[in-house]
Design an enzyme around this catalytic site. Structure first.
Site, short mmCIF file in Angstrom:
data_model
loop_
_atom_site.label_atom_id
_atom_site.label_comp_id
_atom_site.label_asym_id
_atom_site.label_seq_id
_atom_site.Cartn_x
_atom_site.Cartn_y
_atom_site.Cartn_z
N GLY A 66 -0.78 0.07 7.49
CA GLY A 66 -0.75 -1.38 7.48
C GLY A 66 -1.83 -2.00 8.36
N PHE A 67 -2.45 -1.20 9.22
CA PHE A 67 -3.51 -1.71 10.09
C PHE A 67 -4.83 -1.71 9.33
CE2 PHE A 67 -6.56 -2.07 13.41
CZ PHE A 67 -5.93 -2.69 14.47
N ASP A 68 -5.10 -0.60 8.65
CA ASP A 68 -6.31 -0.50 7.83
C ASP A 68 -5.89 -0.25 6.39
OD1 ASP A 68 -8.87 -0.34 6.93
OD2 ASP A 68 -9.37 1.54 7.93
N LYS A 69 -5.36 -1.29 5.76
CA LYS A 69 -4.76 -1.14 4.43
C LYS A 69 -5.77 -0.69 3.39
CE LYS A 69 -1.14 -4.64 5.10
NZ LYS A 69 0.12 -4.07 4.64
N THR A 89 -0.47 0.35 3.12
CA THR A 89 0.05 0.85 1.85
C THR A 89 -0.84 0.39 0.69
OG1 THR A 89 2.33 0.92 2.63
CG2 THR A 89 2.03 0.75 0.28
N ASN A 114 6.28 -9.20 10.71
CA ASN A 114 5.36 -9.40 9.59
C ASN A 114 6.10 -9.39 8.27
OD1 ASN A 114 4.43 -7.04 7.59
ND2 ASN A 114 5.17 -6.09 9.47
N GLY A 117 3.72 -8.03 2.71
CA GLY A 117 4.02 -7.84 1.28
C GLY A 117 2.98 -7.02 0.55
N PHE A 118 2.51 -5.94 1.19
CA PHE A 118 1.58 -4.99 0.55
C PHE A 118 0.34 -5.70 -0.01
CE2 PHE A 118 4.99 -1.56 -0.74
CZ PHE A 118 5.17 -1.27 0.61
N ASN A 148 -1.00 6.15 2.54
CA ASN A 148 0.36 5.61 2.42
C ASN A 148 0.42 4.82 1.11
OD1 ASN A 148 2.42 3.47 2.71
ND2 ASN A 148 2.74 4.34 4.73
N ASN A 181 5.98 5.31 0.84
CA ASN A 181 6.59 4.21 1.57
C ASN A 181 7.63 3.52 0.70
OD1 ASN A 181 7.27 2.07 3.17
ND2 ASN A 181 5.31 1.01 2.98
N SER A 184 9.43 -0.55 3.42
CA SER A 184 8.97 -1.86 3.87
C SER A 184 10.01 -2.91 3.48
CB SER A 184 7.63 -2.20 3.22
OG SER A 184 7.39 -3.58 3.36
N ASN A 186 9.40 -5.97 3.00
CA ASN A 186 8.71 -7.15 2.48
C ASN A 186 8.40 -7.11 0.99
OD1 ASN A 186 8.66 -8.29 5.10
ND2 ASN A 186 7.01 -6.86 5.61
N THR A 187 8.83 -6.06 0.31
CA THR A 187 8.74 -6.03 -1.16
C THR A 187 10.18 -6.01 -1.66
OG1 THR A 187 6.62 -4.87 -1.17
CG2 THR A 187 7.97 -4.63 -3.15
N LYS A 222 8.44 7.92 4.46
CA LYS A 222 8.63 7.01 5.60
C LYS A 222 9.90 6.21 5.41
CE LYS A 222 6.10 3.62 8.36
NZ LYS A 222 4.79 2.96 8.55
N ASN A 251 9.82 2.83 9.95
CA ASN A 251 9.10 1.61 9.61
C ASN A 251 9.59 0.43 10.49
OD1 ASN A 251 7.55 -0.29 8.05
ND2 ASN A 251 7.71 1.08 6.31
C1 LIG Z 1 1.33 -6.29 10.25
C2 LIG Z 1 1.96 -4.98 9.89
C3 LIG Z 1 1.76 -4.46 8.63
C4 LIG Z 1 2.36 -3.25 8.28
N1 LIG Z 1 2.13 -2.74 7.03
C5 LIG Z 1 2.66 -1.55 6.70
C6 LIG Z 1 2.38 -0.97 5.44
O1 LIG Z 1 1.64 -1.53 4.64
N2 LIG Z 1 2.98 0.22 5.15
C7 LIG Z 1 3.79 0.87 6.02
O2 LIG Z 1 4.27 1.96 5.72
N3 LIG Z 1 4.05 0.35 7.24
C8 LIG Z 1 3.51 -0.83 7.60
N4 LIG Z 1 3.76 -1.35 8.82
C9 LIG Z 1 4.67 -0.63 9.74
C10 LIG Z 1 3.90 0.21 10.75
O3 LIG Z 1 3.16 1.21 10.08
C11 LIG Z 1 4.83 0.88 11.77
O4 LIG Z 1 5.60 1.88 11.13
C12 LIG Z 1 5.77 -0.12 12.44
O5 LIG Z 1 5.08 -1.30 12.76
C13 LIG Z 1 6.41 0.45 13.71
O6 LIG Z 1 5.44 0.81 14.65
P1 LIG Z 1 4.98 -0.13 15.87
O7 LIG Z 1 6.23 -0.53 16.61
O8 LIG Z 1 4.06 0.75 16.67
O9 LIG Z 1 4.29 -1.29 15.29
C14 LIG Z 1 3.18 -2.56 9.21
C15 LIG Z 1 3.35 -3.08 10.49
C16 LIG Z 1 2.76 -4.28 10.84
C17 LIG Z 1 2.99 -4.83 12.23
#
Ligand SMILES: Cc1cc2nc3c(=O)[nH]c(=O)nc-3n(C[C@H](O)[C@H](O)[C@H](O)COP(=O)(O)O)c2cc1C
Length: 345
Positions: A66-69, A89, A114, A117-118, A148, A181, A184, A186-187, A222, A251
């Site tokens: 989710g950081f570098d989608k 993802t 957050n 929503g992918f 992912n 995944n 999430s 958000n979907t 996950k 997650n």
């Molecule tokens: C802004 C944001 C976007 C995220 N997008 C995804 C994603 O696309 N797919 C996914 O598996 N997890 C996503 N995550 C979840 C993170 O990968 C991580 O599992 C979760 O934030 C818990 O770790 P943390 O407490 O270190 O943030 C997202 C998290 C954040 C904050």
């Protein structure tokens, strides 16, 4: 120093800051002198490689999904020392995600909420970028890349396996491991795919394709930290029936328990996944539970509230072989990998 920069960054919109700061870092990375300096400045202490899933990780700290989608920042993340980066993802077709604003800070809790929503550019665009990285700047890199994968919003749950398979096929030659995944928040309806029948379908399809490839890639699942223990037990039971190579625990959470942020502010933010310090204990507890129930035979990655070496050690004491950070990167800054690795050196 980062605390000072952070207070400035925190006065702007979180999603914009994420994009700007990574764009600046990428620009610096393209200059050889700057890149050399960043590498030197962020270099984690030398540590023994970690063998996990048949792969060799240069250190146990990864960047969570989710950081570098869209696999846009790999060169910069490599310089910051990450042992692995999980892109995505990724979904088959590009999608915009939910309306903005959709990312919120809760500084009093060291947390984020957050509902992205992918949002992503789709599997073909991401594959192209990964190919460029593999053939160019990333050629000598020791950073492991995970893919992912998810489903498009409009894909019905009974057809979800087709989306996962499409992403799996497209990214297979380009990533080192995969993560399914289904967790999430958000979907709409996605987390229902955590039931045994849906997971059986998805993993069966992926492993059938995997089996026929020259090189098989590990496929992890996950899960959400909000599952109850019976649901976790079902997933553990499933791992002896279909090939699930490991779990990422966990997650973001839909819970809002125990937050210091004012209730009114939390209500105003609305729906979304909570991450950061408030979910650390819950996801670590789940990790420990799975590790014991699976009798140490299930490879585990710990995600949720890792900010420090102590947090990483705690996850490892509960059975994780690697950890991932996301919210910790925002609050602790770009030297987080170095800081955590120092605790192991
Ligand atoms: C802004 C944001 C976007 C995220 N997008 C995804 C994603 O696309 N797919 C996914 O598996 N997890 C996503 N995550 C979840 C993170 O990968 C991580 O599992 C979760 O934030 C818990 O770790 P943390 O407490 O270190 O943030 C997202 C998290 C954040 C904050």
């Amino acid at each position: 120093m980062y605390k000072l920069i952070r207070s400035l960054l925190f006065s702007f919109d979180p999603e914009k800051v994420h994009e700007w700061s990574m764009a600046v870092l990428m620009r610096l990375t393209r200059n050889r002198i700057c890149a050399g300096w960043i590498r030197q400045w962020a270099r984690p202490p030398q540590m023994p490689e970690k063998e996990f899933l048949g792969l060799r990780f240069r250190n146990p700290v990864g960047l969570a999904a989710g950081f570098d989608k869209n696999a846009k920042y790999l060169a910069a993340l490599d310089l910051l020392g990450f042992g692995h980066v999980e892109i995505g993802t990724v979904t088959p077709i590009a999608q915009d995600g939910n309306p903005k604003p959709r990312l919120f800070r809760l500084p009093a809790d060291n947390a984020l909420i957050n509902r992205m929503g992918f949002n992503n550019e789709g599997m073909d665009a991401v594959a192209k970028r990964l190919q460029t990285w593999r053939n160019g700047a990333g050629k000598g890199s020791r950073m492991i890349i995970g893919g992912n994968i998810g489903k498009n919003k409009q894909t019905a749950n009974e057809d979800a396996w087709k989306d996962y398979l499409a992403c799996f096929k497209t990214l297979h030659p380009l990533v080192d491991y995969f993560v399914v995944n289904v967790s999430s928040p958000n979907t709409p309806g996605l987390r229902a795919l955590q039931d045994a029948d849906s997971l059986r379908n998805i993993f069966h399809a992926l492993q059938e394709h995997n089996r026929l490839q020259e090189k098989q890639k590990p496929v992890l699942l996950k899960i959400a930290p909000d599952l109850v223990f019976e649901q976790v037990d079902d997933i553990i039971a499933l791992t002896s029936e279909v090939k699930i190579d490991g779990l990422i625990v966990a997650n973001t959470s839909i819970s809002r328990d125990g937050l210091r942020t004012a209730e009114g502010r939390v209500a105003e933010i609305g729906a979304g996944g909570l991450s950061g310090k408030p979910i650390r204990a819950k996801s670590t507890e789940m990790l420990g539970y799975i590790h014991q129930r699976a009798k140490n035979r299930l490879p585990l990655i710990g995600s949720g509230g890792v900010f420090s070496g102590a947090d990483a050690k705690e996850k490892m004491a509960e059975g994780a072989s690697l950890v991932q950070v996301w919210t910790g990167f925002v609050y602790e800054g770009p030297l987080i990998v170095k800081k955590i690795c120092k605790a192991f050196a």
